[in-house]
Design an enzyme around this catalytic site. Structure first.
Site, PDB file in Angstrom:
ATOM      1  N   LYS A   1      17.262  15.960 -57.161  1.00 36.30           N
ATOM      2  CA  LYS A   1      17.028  17.406 -57.325  1.00 36.30           C
ATOM      3  C   LYS A   1      18.342  18.182 -57.325  1.00 36.30           C
ATOM      4  CE  LYS A   1      14.395  18.322 -53.773  1.00 36.30           C
ATOM      5  NZ  LYS A   1      14.258  17.002 -53.146  1.00 36.30           N
TER       6      LYS A   1
ATOM      7  N   ARG B   1       9.069  23.933 -48.933  1.00 31.25           N
ATOM      8  CA  ARG B   1       8.877  22.572 -48.446  1.00 31.25           C
ATOM      9  C   ARG B   1       7.488  22.382 -47.844  1.00 31.25           C
ATOM     10  NH1 ARG B   1      14.176  20.665 -48.810  1.00 31.25           N
ATOM     11  NH2 ARG B   1      14.517  18.858 -47.479  1.00 31.25           N
TER      12      ARG B   1
ATOM     13  N   ARG C   1      23.407   6.903 -50.783  1.00 32.14           N
ATOM     14  CA  ARG C   1      24.044   8.191 -51.044  1.00 32.14           C
ATOM     15  C   ARG C   1      25.248   8.408 -50.131  1.00 32.14           C
ATOM     16  NH1 ARG C   1      20.220  13.332 -51.957  1.00 32.14           N
ATOM     17  NH2 ARG C   1      20.310  13.715 -49.728  1.00 32.14           N
TER      18      ARG C   1
ATOM     19  N   ARG D   1      25.524  10.992 -44.738  1.00 30.42           N
ATOM     20  CA  ARG D   1      24.903  12.029 -43.915  1.00 30.42           C
ATOM     21  C   ARG D   1      23.991  11.371 -42.884  1.00 30.42           C
ATOM     22  NH1 ARG D   1      22.338  15.988 -48.322  1.00 30.42           N
ATOM     23  NH2 ARG D   1      20.565  15.747 -46.924  1.00 30.42           N
TER      24      ARG D   1
ATOM     25  N   ARG E   1      11.957  11.339 -42.922  1.00 32.25           N
ATOM     26  CA  ARG E   1      11.993  12.397 -43.945  1.00 32.25           C
ATOM     27  C   ARG E   1      10.880  12.184 -44.966  1.00 32.25           C
ATOM     28  NH1 ARG E   1      17.877  12.631 -46.288  1.00 32.25           N
ATOM     29  NH2 ARG E   1      17.190  14.491 -47.373  1.00 32.25           N
TER      30      ARG E   1
HETATM   31  P1  AMP Z   1      17.916  18.758 -48.285  1.00 31.17           P
HETATM   32  O1  AMP Z   1      19.381  18.740 -48.550  1.00 31.17           O
HETATM   33  O2  AMP Z   1      17.158  19.684 -49.195  1.00 31.17           O
HETATM   34  O3  AMP Z   1      17.323  17.368 -48.248  1.00 31.17           O
HETATM   35  O4  AMP Z   1      17.716  19.368 -46.824  1.00 31.17           O
HETATM   36  C1  AMP Z   1      18.298  18.755 -45.679  1.00 31.17           C
HETATM   37  C2  AMP Z   1      17.554  19.193 -44.436  1.00 31.17           C
HETATM   38  O5  AMP Z   1      17.608  20.622 -44.305  1.00 31.17           O
HETATM   39  C3  AMP Z   1      16.057  18.874 -44.442  1.00 31.17           C
HETATM   40  O6  AMP Z   1      15.789  17.556 -44.014  1.00 31.17           O
HETATM   41  C4  AMP Z   1      15.538  19.933 -43.452  1.00 31.17           C
HETATM   42  O7  AMP Z   1      15.838  19.584 -42.119  1.00 31.17           O
HETATM   43  C5  AMP Z   1      16.385  21.134 -43.809  1.00 31.17           C
HETATM   44  N1  AMP Z   1      15.746  21.957 -44.869  1.00 31.17           N
HETATM   45  C6  AMP Z   1      16.193  22.186 -46.135  1.00 31.17           C
HETATM   46  N2  AMP Z   1      15.354  22.980 -46.808  1.00 31.17           N
HETATM   47  C7  AMP Z   1      14.335  23.274 -45.960  1.00 31.17           C
HETATM   48  C8  AMP Z   1      13.147  24.044 -46.073  1.00 31.17           C
HETATM   49  N3  AMP Z   1      12.808  24.686 -47.206  1.00 31.17           N
HETATM   50  N4  AMP Z   1      12.336  24.113 -44.975  1.00 31.17           N
HETATM   51  C9  AMP Z   1      12.652  23.507 -43.819  1.00 31.17           C
HETATM   52  N5  AMP Z   1      13.746  22.745 -43.654  1.00 31.17           N
HETATM   53  C10 AMP Z   1      14.597  22.621 -44.708  1.00 31.17           C
END
Ligand code: AMP
Length: 217
Positions: A14, A89, A128, A161, A172
């Site tokens: 994404k 989300r 990653r 990460r 996740r």
């Molecule tokens: P991502 O890089 O989009 O995978 O986001 C990394 C982490 O940030 C996720 O595992 C959540 O802990 C938090 N996060 C990102 N976007 C959201 C969202 N819309 N709602 C809640 N937590 C989020």
């Protein structure tokens, strides 16, 4: 306007695709994950709150991310549209997004979903590597840096990460299946959902997404 939501399991690409779409259509990519990671590294109040949830692979509380989006899409650079990457989300966030857009008189034009199987996601996320300095993402199989462990873009050190480690990935995915997957039906019912397979080459997926944006916006 081109107001776009990009959906898909973690690791499906994404971030990469939304950056490319952002350049192609001249609209900003808004990644709640990137904004939260920056807040964590800047040690802001929001960052301190978010850190524990992020490291466990859990969702940060809705009011935090809804506040981020509400603020961010007020900016002038969103006048022609935006790509939401990683938001919403869950169904509550999607309903709040509908309200925010309605209040502003903005339409939601299209929801793009990049699909992938669970095994594929585990393979992708486990490989990653991200740059400590600029956040650029590489992959030990699919996008190797020119020099191992070093970012092509800024020379920063690459690292895994905490939330990309095997034990967190499973968590996740559970969160994704329970919280985020219901959004597929939510947007299908609204008639906004368009899906592409996440299996092919980055370029192929990108060209399918561009076609859908051109047809749908
Ligand atoms: P991502 O890089 O989009 O995978 O986001 C990394 C982490 O940030 C996720 O595992 C959540 O802990 C938090 N996060 C990102 N976007 C959201 C969202 N819309 N709602 C809640 N937590 C989020």
């Amino acid at each position: 306007m081109k107001n776009i939501v990009l959906l898909g399991p973690p690791g499906v690409g994404k971030g990469t695709q939304s950056k490319m779409l952002s350049e192609r259509f001249g609209i900003p990519q808004i990644s709640t994950g990137d904004i939260l990671r920056k807040a964590v590294s800047d040690k802001t109040e929001m960052g301190k709150k978010a850190k524990v949830f992020m490291e466990r692979g859990e969702l940060v509380p809705d009011e935090v991310v809804i506040g981020i989006i509400d603020d961010r899409i007020k900016n002038d650079d969103c006048k022609k549209g935006f790509i939401l990457d990683g938001f919403p989300r869950n169904v509550n966030q999607a309903e709040e997004l509908d309200k925010i857009l309605k209040k502003k008189g903005f339409p939601l034009n299209i929801v793009l979903s990049i699909d992938a199987s669970e095994n594929e996601v585990i393979r992708r996320l486990g490989g990653r590597r991200s740059c400590k300095e600029c956040g650029e993402v590489f992959h030990i199989f699919f996008r190797q840096p020119k020099n191992a462990g070093i970012c092509d873009k800024c020379g920063g050190e690459l690292y895994q990460r905490k939330d990309d480690k095997e034990e967190t990935i499973r968590g996740r995915l559970e969160v994704y299946n329970r919280e985020t997957n219901p959004l597929i039906d939510y947007y299908k019912k609204m008639g906004k959902l368009r899906s592409v397979s996440g299996k092919g080459e980055i370029k192929e997926i990108f060209s399918s997404l561009c076609k859908l944006v051109e047809e749908g916006c």
